[in-house]
Design a protein around this motif. Structure first.
Motif, short mmCIF file in Angstrom:
data_model
loop_
_atom_site.label_atom_id
_atom_site.label_comp_id
_atom_site.label_asym_id
_atom_site.label_seq_id
_atom_site.Cartn_x
_atom_site.Cartn_y
_atom_site.Cartn_z
N SER A 1 5.09 4.70 -5.92
CA SER A 1 4.99 4.37 -7.34
C SER A 1 4.49 5.57 -8.13
CB SER A 1 4.03 3.20 -7.54
OG SER A 1 3.84 2.95 -8.92
N ARG A 2 5.04 5.73 -9.32
CA ARG A 2 4.60 6.82 -10.19
C ARG A 2 3.54 6.34 -11.19
NH1 ARG A 2 7.78 11.28 -9.78
NH2 ARG A 2 9.76 11.04 -8.68
N GLN A 3 3.15 5.08 -11.07
CA GLN A 3 2.15 4.52 -11.97
C GLN A 3 0.76 4.69 -11.36
OE1 GLN A 3 3.19 0.57 -13.51
NE2 GLN A 3 5.21 0.82 -12.53
N ARG A 4 -0.08 5.46 -12.02
CA ARG A 4 -1.39 5.76 -11.47
C ARG A 4 -2.25 4.51 -11.34
NH1 ARG A 4 -4.12 10.98 -14.07
NH2 ARG A 4 -5.47 10.53 -12.30
N ARG A 5 -2.01 3.53 -12.21
CA ARG A 5 -2.82 2.32 -12.14
C ARG A 5 -2.59 1.54 -10.84
NH1 ARG A 5 0.02 -2.35 -14.14
NH2 ARG A 5 2.15 -1.81 -14.74
N MET A 6 -1.47 1.81 -10.14
CA MET A 6 -1.23 1.10 -8.90
C MET A 6 -2.24 1.50 -7.82
SD MET A 6 0.93 -0.92 -9.85
CE MET A 6 0.93 -1.77 -8.28
N SER A 7 -2.76 2.72 -7.90
CA SER A 7 -3.81 3.13 -6.97
C SER A 7 -5.07 2.30 -7.19
CB SER A 7 -4.13 4.62 -7.14
OG SER A 7 -3.02 5.41 -6.77
N VAL B 1 -5.03 -0.76 -8.39
CA VAL B 1 -4.71 -2.09 -7.86
C VAL B 1 -4.92 -2.11 -6.35
CG1 VAL B 1 -2.90 -3.82 -7.57
CG2 VAL B 1 -3.11 -2.60 -9.74
N PHE B 2 -4.48 -1.04 -5.69
CA PHE B 2 -4.68 -0.96 -4.24
C PHE B 2 -6.16 -1.01 -3.89
CE2 PHE B 2 -6.02 1.81 -0.76
CZ PHE B 2 -5.46 1.14 0.31
N LEU B 3 -6.99 -0.26 -4.61
CA LEU B 3 -8.43 -0.24 -4.31
C LEU B 3 -9.05 -1.61 -4.53
CD1 LEU B 3 -9.51 3.20 -5.83
CD2 LEU B 3 -9.31 2.58 -3.42
N VAL B 4 -8.59 -2.34 -5.54
CA VAL B 4 -9.10 -3.69 -5.77
C VAL B 4 -8.73 -4.60 -4.60
CG1 VAL B 4 -8.89 -5.74 -7.22
CG2 VAL B 4 -9.12 -3.48 -8.28
N ALA C 1 0.83 -1.21 0.00
CA ALA C 1 0.00 0.00 0.00
C ALA C 1 0.86 1.26 0.00
CB ALA C 1 -0.93 -0.02 1.21
N ILE C 2 1.90 1.27 0.80
CA ILE C 2 2.80 2.43 0.85
C ILE C 2 3.45 2.65 -0.51
CG2 ILE C 2 4.95 3.30 1.86
CD1 ILE C 2 4.10 1.87 4.47
N TRP C 3 3.91 1.57 -1.12
CA TRP C 3 4.54 1.68 -2.43
C TRP C 3 3.53 2.15 -3.49
CZ3 TRP C 3 3.78 -1.23 -7.02
CH2 TRP C 3 4.70 -0.94 -8.03
N ALA C 4 2.33 1.54 -3.48
CA ALA C 4 1.35 1.84 -4.52
C ALA C 4 0.80 3.26 -4.39
CB ALA C 4 0.20 0.83 -4.45
N LEU C 5 0.59 3.74 -3.17
CA LEU C 5 -0.08 5.02 -2.97
C LEU C 5 0.87 6.21 -2.89
CD1 LEU C 5 -2.80 3.98 -0.37
CD2 LEU C 5 -3.08 4.31 -2.84
#
Length: 339
Positions: A64-70, A72-75, A57-61
């Motif tokens: 990471s500079r990839q917006r799609r990771m947010s 992925v976190f929500l999923v 979560a820390i990495w994704a939110l």
């Protein structure tokens, strides 16, 4: 004018960023705790899984500079929520003996027959003779309601319960509590994450009150509520309905939504109480102040004097083991007149 607009726009942007940051923190914290307190039976894997989710979560939110990771976190967060919702309560666990029997009530006109009434004989807080009994009470002889506040430690949080007072029989205490398994103890954070089932302990005062005053050494305060006999009878019927519902279908205890004081207020509302939510319903160690200043207990004395005189520990310890326990703990109370 443009500088004002710029200031407003900048302030709005900052506020949005701060709110967004706090929302992300809340979501991550909730999910990590939900995993840690989940129904996986092994402590090690739960800890590892919770830590892995936090790291992702820390990495994704934030990293990471990839917006799609947010996304992925929500999923993944939604999957944790679905998992948590699907965790069922149960009546089939290795319960501590104090909560091993769910009470039930059979209403037969004016008479109520209660089973699973706790009346333990305590030698210490962990040394007792288990005794569950059956008791019959008459609604027409129900005359008053007493309110207890007990503290693990003096402060803004405590435990509250009530006793229904009859003119022809000893009081009947009902305490809304967690239902811990053998080896478990109450934990406030854990109680927010389906760690404890709910039980309404129905018992005799020498048990429900005496174990707190005499063996757990908890400060306990007792107040007589300004409630009519009719309102008290309606309240008892609400309690009895919930007791039977809970015996048929288990529920989880929740510190904020399904706990002692929250439910007492909820059932008082169902029985005719008029009043709004007060923060002292949650900070229930302050609930006697709320009762006093809302006129729900006797206000002829200053509150501090009333509270000092309502501490029953000394009287309860002197009455330990006596058949007149309930009467003796009320003898010195400043605003209860015994017949």
């Amino acid at each position: 004018m443009s500088s004002v607009r710029k200031f407003v726009s900048t302030s709005f942007g900052w506020s949005t960023e701060i709110i967004g940051f706090l929302c992300r923190i809340v979501l991550v914290t909730w999910a990590v705790l939900a995993i840690y307190y989940s129904n996986l039976p092994w402590g090690g894997p739960r800890t590892i899984l919770a830590g892995a989710f936090a790291a992702f979560a820390i990495w994704a939110l934030w990293l990471s500079r990839q917006r799609r990771m947010s996304v992925v976190f929500l999923v993944m967060f939604s999957a944790v929520v679905a998992w948590w919702i699907a965790i069922p309560p149960s009546h089939n666990r290795h319960w501590r003996p104090e909560v091993a029997v769910m009470p039930r009530a059979v209403i037969e006109g004016d008479h109520v027959r209660l089973t699973g009434v706790r009346n333990f004989d305590y030698r210490s807080r962990n040394d007792f003779t288990v005794r569950y009994e059956e008791r019959v009470v008459s609604l027409s002889h129900l005359i008053a309601l007493d309110f207890y506040v007990s503290y693990f430690a003096e402060g803004p949080v405590g435990h509250t319960f009530v006793s229904f007072i009859f003119d022809n029989a000893p009081p009947l205490a009902i305490s809304i509590e967690t239902r811990p398994e053998v080896g478990e103890g109450f934990a406030p954070v854990a109680s927010l994450f389906k760690q404890f089932e709910l039980i309404y302990v129905v018992g005799e005062e020498p048990d429900v009150v005496g174990v707190r005053t005499n063996h757990r050494q908890e400060p306990v305060y007792l107040y007589r509520l300004n409630a009519s006999a009719e309102d008290v009878r309606r309240l008892l019927l609400v309690y009895l309905t919930r007791i039977n519902e809970l015996a048929d279908q288990p529920e989880f205890y929740h510190l904020l939504t399904n706990s002692c004081t929250v439910n007492i207020v909820r059932y008082a509302n169902a029985a005719g109480r008029r009043g709004r939510f007060d923060i002292r319903h949650l900070l229930n160690g302050l609930i006697d102040s709320y009762l006093y200043h809302s006129g729900r207990i006797d206000t002829t004395l200053p509150f501090d004097e009333l509270r000092l005189g309502s501490l029953i520990n000394e009287a309860a310890q002197a009455a330990d083991g006596g058949a007149d326990f309930s009467q003796r703990i009320r003898l010195s109370l400043p605003t209860i007149v015994l017949p």
